[in-house]
Design a protein around this motif. Sequence first.
Motif, PDB file in Angstrom:
ATOM      1  N   GLU A   1       0.633  -0.646   0.074  1.00  0.00           N
ATOM      2  CA  GLU A   1       0.024  -0.153  -0.390  1.00  0.00           C
ATOM      3  C   GLU A   1       1.141   0.840  -0.114  1.00  0.00           C
ATOM      4  N   LYS A   2       2.015   1.245   1.056  1.00  0.00           N
ATOM      5  CA  LYS A   2       3.316   2.431   0.084  1.00  0.00           C
ATOM      6  C   LYS A   2       3.087   2.867  -0.853  1.00  0.00           C
ATOM      7  N   THR A   3       3.578   1.937  -1.073  1.00  0.00           N
ATOM      8  CA  THR A   3       4.094   1.977  -2.912  1.00  0.00           C
ATOM      9  C   THR A   3       2.969   2.215  -3.719  1.00  0.00           C
ATOM     10  N   ILE A   4       2.036   2.068  -4.053  1.00  0.00           N
ATOM     11  CA  ILE A   4       0.926   2.215  -4.420  1.00  0.00           C
ATOM     12  C   ILE A   4       0.924   4.210  -3.895  1.00  0.00           C
ATOM     13  N   SER A   5       0.352   4.133  -2.857  1.00  0.00           N
ATOM     14  CA  SER A   5       0.409   5.628  -2.419  1.00  0.00           C
ATOM     15  C   SER A   5       1.436   6.570  -2.034  1.00  0.00           C
TER      16      SER A   5
ATOM     17  N   ILE B   1       4.591  14.134 -10.543  1.00  0.00           N
ATOM     18  CA  ILE B   1       3.689  14.963 -12.208  1.00  0.00           C
ATOM     19  C   ILE B   1       2.690  13.868 -12.379  1.00  0.00           C
ATOM     20  N   PRO B   2       2.121  13.738 -13.505  1.00  0.00           N
ATOM     21  CA  PRO B   2       1.222  13.318 -13.839  1.00  0.00           C
ATOM     22  C   PRO B   2       1.464  11.581 -13.982  1.00  0.00           C
ATOM     23  N   THR B   3       0.615  10.230 -13.962  1.00  0.00           N
ATOM     24  CA  THR B   3       0.727   9.473 -13.986  1.00  0.00           C
ATOM     25  C   THR B   3      -0.645   8.869 -15.062  1.00  0.00           C
ATOM     26  N   ILE B   4      -0.204   8.303 -16.062  1.00  0.00           N
ATOM     27  CA  ILE B   4      -0.874   7.198 -16.845  1.00  0.00           C
ATOM     28  C   ILE B   4      -1.013   5.677 -16.795  1.00  0.00           C
ATOM     29  N   GLY B   5      -2.085   4.851 -16.413  1.00  0.00           N
ATOM     30  CA  GLY B   5      -1.625   3.857 -16.250  1.00  0.00           C
ATOM     31  C   GLY B   5      -2.000   2.676 -18.012  1.00  0.00           C
ATOM     32  N   VAL B   6      -0.888   2.251 -18.382  1.00  0.00           N
ATOM     33  CA  VAL B   6      -1.826   1.552 -19.437  1.00  0.00           C
ATOM     34  C   VAL B   6      -2.280   0.129 -19.400  1.00  0.00           C
ATOM     35  N   ILE B   7      -3.795  -0.004 -19.368  1.00  0.00           N
ATOM     36  CA  ILE B   7      -3.784  -1.430 -19.459  1.00  0.00           C
ATOM     37  C   ILE B   7      -4.310  -1.963 -19.964  1.00  0.00           C
ATOM     38  N   ASN B   8      -3.365  -3.321 -20.734  1.00  0.00           N
ATOM     39  CA  ASN B   8      -3.626  -4.066 -21.980  1.00  0.00           C
ATOM     40  C   ASN B   8      -3.750  -5.443 -21.648  1.00  0.00           C
TER      41      ASN B   8
ATOM     42  N   GLY C   1      -6.953  -7.456  -8.527  1.00  0.00           N
ATOM     43  CA  GLY C   1      -6.578  -7.599  -6.916  1.00  0.00           C
ATOM     44  C   GLY C   1      -5.807  -6.143  -6.768  1.00  0.00           C
ATOM     45  N   ALA C   2      -4.491  -5.805  -6.149  1.00  0.00           N
ATOM     46  CA  ALA C   2      -3.693  -4.844  -6.228  1.00  0.00           C
ATOM     47  C   ALA C   2      -3.378  -4.556  -6.938  1.00  0.00           C
ATOM     48  N   GLY C   3      -3.333  -5.700  -8.093  1.00  0.00           N
ATOM     49  CA  GLY C   3      -3.107  -4.839  -9.464  1.00  0.00           C
ATOM     50  C   GLY C   3      -3.840  -3.863 -10.258  1.00  0.00           C
TER      51      GLY C   3
ATOM     52  N   LEU D   1      -3.467  -0.592  -8.640  1.00  0.00           N
ATOM     53  CA  LEU D   1      -1.870  -0.018  -8.822  1.00  0.00           C
ATOM     54  C   LEU D   1      -2.724   1.085  -9.725  1.00  0.00           C
ATOM     55  N   ALA D   2      -3.579   0.235 -10.391  1.00  0.00           N
ATOM     56  CA  ALA D   2      -4.024   1.133 -11.694  1.00  0.00           C
ATOM     57  C   ALA D   2      -5.079   2.123 -11.036  1.00  0.00           C
ATOM     58  N   LEU D   3      -5.778   1.547 -10.321  1.00  0.00           N
ATOM     59  CA  LEU D   3      -6.803   3.272  -9.928  1.00  0.00           C
ATOM     60  C   LEU D   3      -5.930   3.859  -8.914  1.00  0.00           C
ATOM     61  N   ALA D   4      -4.164   4.017  -9.157  1.00  0.00           N
ATOM     62  CA  ALA D   4      -3.333   4.980  -8.249  1.00  0.00           C
ATOM     63  C   ALA D   4      -2.912   6.542  -9.302  1.00  0.00           C
ATOM     64  N   CYS D   5      -2.881   6.122 -10.950  1.00  0.00           N
ATOM     65  CA  CYS D   5      -2.371   6.306 -11.468  1.00  0.00           C
ATOM     66  C   CYS D   5      -3.831   7.607 -11.858  1.00  0.00           C
TER      67      CYS D   5
END
Length: 264
Positions: free
Chosen positions: A95-99, A106-113, A118-120, A123-127
Motif C-alpha cells: 500500500e505504501k508503494t501504491i500511495s 507529476i501526472p501518471t498514466i496507467g496502460v491496461i492491456n 486485486g492489488a494490480g 495500482l491502476a487506480l493510483a494512476c
Amino acid sequence: MQVKTTRLEAEDAKIIYQETAGLAIITIHRPQAKNALTANMWDQLAKIALQVLDNPKNKVLILRGSGENFTAGSDIKEFNAISLEKAEEAFVHMEKTISTIERLPIPTIGVINGPAMGAGLELALACDIRIGSEKAKLGIPVGKLGITLNNKFAQRLVQLVGPSTTKDLVFTGRMFKAEEAFKLGLLNYLVAAKDINKYMIRMGKLVAGMSPESLLAVKQSVQECVDSVPALWKGSTPFVGNDFSEGCRAFVEKRQPQFTRQST
C-alpha cells in the motif's frame, strides 16, 4: 527518438525503466506469472517511482505491464509460506508503494492491456489517467483468498464507481470487461490493443506539453478534496484475516477454498 533503458532484475522478474522525450516508462515484466509482483518487485517499484523525479526532464510517468497483462497483483504463492503477521506487513508495504505512485508530483498514466487484478487494480487506480484496450479486464477476487479490502483501497473504488459497484466487485469476484470498466469510469480511454502503445505515447506527450505548475496544482487540489472526504470507516481495516491462510492454500493447491463463517 533516444531511449534510455534500465532493467532492475530479481531472480524471476524484472522492472524495466525507460526515459524518452520527457516520458518515464515503467514496465512490469513477469510474463510467466501474469506480471504478478513479488515482494522484491514491490520494493523496486517504489524506488523507481521516486527515482523518476531525479531527472527534471521527466514530465509524465507511464506505468504498464508487459504483453497482454497489466498485473495480477501480489504473488499469492509467496504468502503461503509466511505467517499472517508477515503477510500483513507485506500488504502494508504494498500500500505504501501504491500511495507513493499516487502522490507523485507529476501526472501518471496507467496502460491496461490485459487483466488488472486485486492489488494490480489498486495500482491502476493510483494512476491519474487509465488507458485500456479491449483486452483489459479489471477485478478484485479478494473474496476467494480471504484478503480484506482495506480502507484506502475501498475509498479509491467508492469515489470512482460508488458503494454498490464496489461491493459487486468484491462479493462476486467477477472481472469487469473493458467496455463495462470504461462506462463505469475505471478506464478513462478505451482504444484498440494494436494502437495502445502509440496512443500512450501520444497521450503522454500531450500531457507533458502542459504547464507543470498547472498540472501539479490540480493534482494537489484533487488530492486535498479526496483526503477531506470524511472517513466512512472507523479505525484501520487489516489486509488479512483468519480466512487468508485457507485462501492461500486453496490457491496453491488449485481448489475451491473452504471458508467458515466466524461467529460475532
